[in-house]
Design a protein around this motif. Sequence first.
Motif, PDB file in Angstrom:
ATOM      1  N   TRP A 159       3.933   1.330   7.189  1.00 23.20           N
ATOM      2  CA  TRP A 159       3.137   0.700   6.134  1.00 23.20           C
ATOM      3  C   TRP A 159       1.952   1.597   5.787  1.00 23.20           C
ATOM      4  O   TRP A 159       1.300   2.165   6.660  1.00 23.20           O
ATOM      5  N   SER A 160       1.671   1.626   4.512  1.00 22.96           N
ATOM      6  CA  SER A 160       0.507   2.386   4.061  1.00 22.96           C
ATOM      7  C   SER A 160      -0.725   1.484   4.122  1.00 22.96           C
ATOM      8  O   SER A 160      -0.616   0.253   4.107  1.00 22.96           O
ATOM      9  N   PRO A 161      -1.908   2.079   4.170  1.00 27.00           N
ATOM     10  CA  PRO A 161      -3.139   1.271   4.157  1.00 27.00           C
ATOM     11  C   PRO A 161      -3.217   0.370   2.928  1.00 27.00           C
ATOM     12  O   PRO A 161      -3.738  -0.755   3.005  1.00 27.00           O
ATOM     13  N   GLU A 162      -2.686   0.854   1.825  1.00 23.88           N
ATOM     14  CA  GLU A 162      -2.744   0.039   0.600  1.00 23.88           C
ATOM     15  C   GLU A 162      -1.870  -1.208   0.745  1.00 23.88           C
ATOM     16  O   GLU A 162      -2.269  -2.318   0.350  1.00 23.88           O
ATOM     17  N   GLU A 163      -0.714  -1.008   1.308  1.00 28.57           N
ATOM     18  CA  GLU A 163       0.172  -2.158   1.510  1.00 28.57           C
ATOM     19  C   GLU A 163      -0.466  -3.149   2.482  1.00 28.57           C
ATOM     20  O   GLU A 163      -0.423  -4.367   2.265  1.00 28.57           O
ATOM     21  N   ASP A 164      -1.021  -2.610   3.541  1.00 26.47           N
ATOM     22  CA  ASP A 164      -1.700  -3.481   4.506  1.00 26.47           C
ATOM     23  C   ASP A 164      -2.799  -4.295   3.827  1.00 26.47           C
ATOM     24  O   ASP A 164      -2.929  -5.505   4.042  1.00 26.47           O
ATOM     25  N   ALA A 165      -3.578  -3.609   3.007  1.00 25.10           N
ATOM     26  CA  ALA A 165      -4.708  -4.277   2.362  1.00 25.10           C
ATOM     27  C   ALA A 165      -4.222  -5.382   1.430  1.00 25.10           C
ATOM     28  O   ALA A 165      -4.788  -6.484   1.395  1.00 25.10           O
ATOM     29  N   LYS A 166      -3.169  -5.080   0.685  1.00 17.57           N
ATOM     30  CA  LYS A 166      -2.620  -6.085  -0.232  1.00 17.57           C
ATOM     31  C   LYS A 166      -2.163  -7.323   0.533  1.00 17.57           C
ATOM     32  O   LYS A 166      -2.492  -8.458   0.173  1.00 17.57           O
TER      33      LYS A 166
END
Length: 405
Positions: free
Chosen positions: A17-24
């Motif tokens: 998972w990318s940080p962006e996906e995690d954040a979303k």
Amino acid sequence: MGRAPCCDKASVKKGPWSPEEDAKLKAYIEEHGTGGNWIALPQKIGLKRCGKSCRLRWLNYLRPNIKHGDFTEEEEHIICSLYISIGSRWSIIAAQLPGRTDNDIKNYWNTKLKKKLLGKRAPSRRARANQADPYLVVAAGGNMCSTSGGGGGNNGISATAATPQALSASALERIQLHMRLQGLYGAFGCATNNDSAATAAAAPPWPKLETLLQTNKLLQGSLPTDAVATTVVSVQQPQHLADQSGLAAGAGEAEHQLSSATGATYMAPPGSFERPKLGFYSPSAEAEAASAEMTCPMVGVYGGGGGGGFGPHHDELYDFLYSKYGSLGGGVVQGGHTYHIPLLPELQCPDAAAAAAAAVGADEKFSTWAASSCDYGAAAGGHQLQGNPISSGLQDYVLGGGYDQ
DNA sequence: AAAGCGCACAACCGCACGATA
DNA sequence: TTATCGTGCGGTTGTGCGCTT
């Protein structure tokens, strides 16, 4: 015809998972919750992920109060004790360790604890790929007693019981582990004719398990007192009672009680003695005075019925253990000392876990426990924690389970 | 320096279960 | 009663990193 996949595998993203996906994901769940539908969730927030993947990511890494790494010695002890008792039911074990996830514990066990305790190396990927029968890896590479009968005398494990068909790798590991903790290899007359066995025998026994058990540390502080329903009397049978009760030589009531080598204690109802089953131990009536109390909304039903009883390997495992302990009459005598099988800490009632979790914030994993009426096996094998109304006002419990896979 | 290897961690897969239509 | 769906679980695999040879 197989069942339909949960998502379109061609269109979902896999891998880290990318940080962006995690954040979303984190932002959405914190604001809206999961909405009760993980499958639909990724579409809602524009993630090209499988719903199951989202769920896993949230539960294991994104939800609040997750701990990673740095398992304490006490946590190791708990994992070890519960693994012996219930096997690889990681979700239940995780419920005893706040902040830990089943995945974390599973990985920790597989990569560190197992090797540390059993003194064997996990077969490499390559070795596993070349190994036709995975069970033989354990049988050959582990420190289990030889079943060949060569020189070691009757060690009590039948050829049948030692076959892959009869004993799973998990069950073998648990036997090994428990023997290890008790230093019973010699007492069992094991024929140790390979390096790994010799290495294992030389390793020190588990040093602090007994301390942990005596202090009964498992989440005692979070046990609720206001919930209702059935009172479960925990926990530790005092050593002097264990000494008195013996294992098999006695008659009458004492005969009803037996400690298995997996740490399970079994109390049959008076007048209906049957062969003890392996499983989570049931506390004795005498333990009440020395016990903590916890509450759990369940009904008292005796035995391993309901969800299907015990797993297919338990009888063989039991036969092996019972033949050992039964024939030795109440314990294993070694070097002038009688080894009694320790009682294991009590599993915390999931409702208690839920209550504890509620105190520190919502926790989805625990919330499922809370609604399950202490069903320990709904998803993990269909077995229920069941009570045994052994006598008026007292409840003993046996955790059945098909956990030997 | 580079290949081989083991390890640890993250993620995936398939199965079983309960809920529901 | 049966089929379908979503969820939870345990086992397995993928991957990156560090150590060894």
